[in-house]
Design a protein around this motif. Structure first.
Motif, mmCIF file in Angstrom:
data_model
loop_
_atom_site.group_PDB
_atom_site.id
_atom_site.type_symbol
_atom_site.label_atom_id
_atom_site.label_comp_id
_atom_site.label_asym_id
_atom_site.label_seq_id
_atom_site.Cartn_x
_atom_site.Cartn_y
_atom_site.Cartn_z
ATOM 1 N N ALA A 5 -4.209 -2.020 -15.916
ATOM 2 C CA ALA A 5 -3.329 -2.537 -14.875
ATOM 3 C C ALA A 5 -2.751 -3.883 -15.279
ATOM 4 C CB ALA A 5 -4.089 -2.671 -13.562
ATOM 5 N N VAL A 18 -7.961 -2.992 -11.841
ATOM 6 C CA VAL A 18 -7.002 -3.513 -10.865
ATOM 7 C C VAL A 18 -7.626 -4.692 -10.139
ATOM 8 C CG1 VAL A 18 -5.760 -3.025 -8.731
ATOM 9 C CG2 VAL A 18 -5.831 -1.302 -10.552
ATOM 10 N N GLN A 71 0.305 -0.534 -9.035
ATOM 11 C CA GLN A 71 -0.273 -0.968 -10.313
ATOM 12 C C GLN A 71 -0.741 0.214 -11.148
ATOM 13 O OE1 GLN A 71 -2.896 -4.406 -10.372
ATOM 14 N NE2 GLN A 71 -2.310 -4.936 -8.265
#
Length: 665
Positions: A187, A271, A299
């Motif tokens: 991410a 993330v 993301q």
């Protein structure tokens, strides 16, 4: 649509899924994010709890889906939790469930639309300043589509829901394949550090447990809307219960797969996301307070499909935003249905039970849109602020309905002798009992972890709604008791006499028409009544009355304070006191206008007087309209009908041929 066409609005399973299950399916788009937002208050150190929290949410969803499948089979007439609890635990408990669900349906619309707008802003950050107006526009759009009817809204929303399911499953499968091939997605926020909130980096013991429970409570937003199918069983095609149960199974399985996949990929891709306001991400470009963070879905889509400018990234964002907004459609179907059942049981205004011209419960749809729009305006369409008011009502209804189902199976087992049926009932009772225990624990967790953060508002709203519904039922019961006929002969007895009163302001055509209609009713006595507000005008009226030869006597009421309503009311009530067995018929000449602004220029005093007279016992109020040209019709025929008498002339045999001249009172 004609009333007989109601059967044509029944739904096949392929349309019922996007209509009734769009909320729980779309909730996976933000359920993982809500878990991460809670756990990151202590920095990145507590993200290791995410798999355990997610596993708890998955297990709970499986239990709730299995429990509600029992509800669908046991109570196929609709009503869901409300009907189960009302029948097995009593009316007051049923109202607790109803109030909780109504509040939660409102929150479903607010949270779903706000979350959808968040995903739009993730793809197009320049729209951040228009968040509230975007949200309100989507609520209006949903209301308009639902007013077209259930089947039409299903057709409109089916494609986006299925595209969302396909897009998320494609993203999950692609991401897991990349992991298997050794090319795990990363991410864009993986390189950001997370600053813990003050004092939260050393949480341990009971504090750590409470943090985990709070994250679990936030993740339980994935369960919102699960009960909507049990409320809407009557909307399914036959066999209704079986089709509804199968739709619920498909919904539960799909939601679990998507939620588990998104959570797994969020951990793999590292993330990092925190609550807005005071930004706690180090390395984040720009200011968190003004630059919105990308959602978890955004993301992951960027990491898996090659950046936030790829076609598939925009496709995932588009279908996610669309389905989150359309997820509110679950509430737009559940709220009006439940409100209709409550109105039928006299707990809400009768208008909620009325179907519109497209056979939808239009009043419930409009009421939901107005209240949800008000919340979005009040909370600036902020998901984090709204989420704390959410899911409390859901788990209240979950818990009470499962307890009610346990009692239902206990009653069934007390009389059932067939071994196969008993085994099925015993199995169902175990499922519902386990569901009751689990959802009760979750309810306590949600209440403890979210109460001070805003959930108390949802509790207060549900309590106010509960009291209001009890008050409405008392009113309807009181009216029904008051209107019940005990002695038909006595209730239909004619009054001893009828005294007619024609209200007069000037001697013009409407007044003469009212006099003619009053005479046609043939009351036992008749008089005209005017109020002397201006002595000169009253004197002129008396002169015209005498010159015109109107034989109906004119009484003039003195009014030193220039009141019209009070002298007339006092005169009518005094007449009633003197002749309590006599009915009084008051004839009021009124203009009928055709333009909206003309209503402001005419009949205001007549309208107020009429409303006051309606509260006087034994008085009948009769409006005699005079249509002005603007209404599209002339005031009246120029020639008399056969047998009609000239205005001002007494009708033959009416008894008014020799009435006295005007009299002042």
């Amino acid at each position: 649509m004609r009333s007989e066409e109601l059967g044509e609005t029944l739904l096949p399973k392929r349309l019922a899924l996007p209509i009734f299950a769009s909320d729980p399916l779309s909730s996976v788009a933000y359920a993982t994010q809500e878990i991460l937002l809670v756990l990151t208050v202590g920095g990145a150190a507590f993200l290791y709890l995410t798999p355990w929290v997610a596993a708890g949410v998955v297990a709970l969803m499986a239990v709730v889906v299995m429990s509600y499948r029992q509800v669908v089979h046991a109570y196929p007439s609709g009503g869901g939790s409300y009907e189960v609890v009302s029948r097995n635990l009593g009316a007051n408990s049923g109202l607790v469930v109803a109030a909780s669900l109504l509040v939660d349906y409102v929150m479903t619309v607010a949270v779903s639309v706000a979350s959808g707008v968040d995903n739009i802003i993730s793809a197009l950050p320049s729209l951040a300043g228009h968040r509230v107006w975007l949200a309100l526009g989507f609520v209006l759009l949903l209301m308009a589509v639902n007013l077209r009817g259930v089947r039409e809204s299903g057709k409109a929303f089916a494609a986006p829901t299925y595209l969302f399911i396909g897009g998320i499953l494609l993203m999950v499968v692609t991401g897991l394949v990349r992991v298997a091939l050794g090319d795990a997605p990363v991410a864009s926020s993986a390189s950001y550090g997370i600053l813990p909130e003050d004092g939260k980096d050393t949480v341990a013991g009971l504090g750590l447990l409470m943090l985990g429970l709070r994250a679990f409570a936030s993740g339980c937003t994935a369960l919102t809307g699960v009960e909507a199918i049990s409320n809407g069983v009557p909307a399914f095609r036959a066999p209704k219960a079986r089709n509804a149960a199968r739709t619920m199974a498909v919904m539960g399985t799909t939601a679990v797969v998507m939620f588990a996949g998104i959570t797994a990929l969020a951990l793999i891709a590292k993330v990092h996301i925190t609550e807005g306001g005071a930004c706690r991400l180090t390395g984040f470009p720009g200011d968190c307070a003004s630059t919105p963070q990308q959602t978890v879905i955004a993301q992951l889509a960027a990491a898996i499909f090659g950046g936030d400018h790829s076609v598939l990234f925009y496709a995932i964002q588009a279908v996610t935003a669309l389905v989150l907004i359309l997820a509110a459609n679950t509430a737009f179907n559940g709220f009006p249905l439940l409100a209709s059942i409550l109105a039928e049981h006299r707990y809400l205004p009768r208008q909620m039970h009325t179907r519109g011209d497209r056979l939808a419960f239009s009043n419930g749809i409009i009421a939901l849109a107005v209240v949800a729009g008000g919340l979005l305006w009040l909370y600036d369409a902020n998901v984090t602020s709204l989420i704390h008011l959410y899911i409390l009502g859901v788990f209240t209804s979950f818990t009470l309905s499962q307890i009610g189902m346990v009692r239902h199976w206990n009653r069934a087992l007390a009389t059932e002798t067939d071994p196969a049926v008993r085994r099925s009932a015993l199995r169902s009772r175990v499922i519902n009992a386990f569901g009751a225990v689990v959802t009760a624990l979750v309810l306590v967790i949600v209440l403890l972890t979210k109460f001070t953060q805003g959930a108390w508002l949802a509790v207060v709203a549900a309590l106010v709604l509960w009291l209001m519904m009890r008050g409405i039922r008392r009113h309807y019961d009181g009216v029904a008791a008051e209107l019940a006929v005990d002695d038909p002969e006595a209730e239909s007895a004619r009054p001893a006499r009828v005294h007619g009163i024609v209200l007069v302001s000037k001697l013009h055509k409407p007044t003469l028409r009212a006099l003619g209609y009053a005479e046609a009713f043939r009351p036992d006595s008749l008089e005209a009544l005017t109020v002397a507000v201006e002595p000169e005008a009253t004197g002129e009226l008396e002169r015209q009355w005498t010159e015109a030869g109107v034989r109906v006597p004119l009484k003039v009421l003195d009014s030193p304070y220039r009141e019209i309503t009070k002298p007339v009311l006092a005169y009518v009530r005094e007449h009633r006191r003197g002749s309590p067995r006599e009915a009084v018929a008051v004839f009021i000449p009124e203009y009928v206008v055709g333009r909206w602004w003309e209503h402001l220029l005419h009949n205001q005093s007549a309208l107020w007087l009429k409303s006051r007279l309606l509260f006087t016992a034994g008085v009948m109020v009769i409006s005699v309209p005079w249509q002005l040209t603007s209404s599209g019709r002339a005031g009246g025929p120029s020639r008399r009908a056969p047998g009609a008498v000239r205005r001002g002339e007494p009708a033959p045999g009416s008894g008014y041929e020799r009435l006295p001249a005007p009299e002042k009172v």
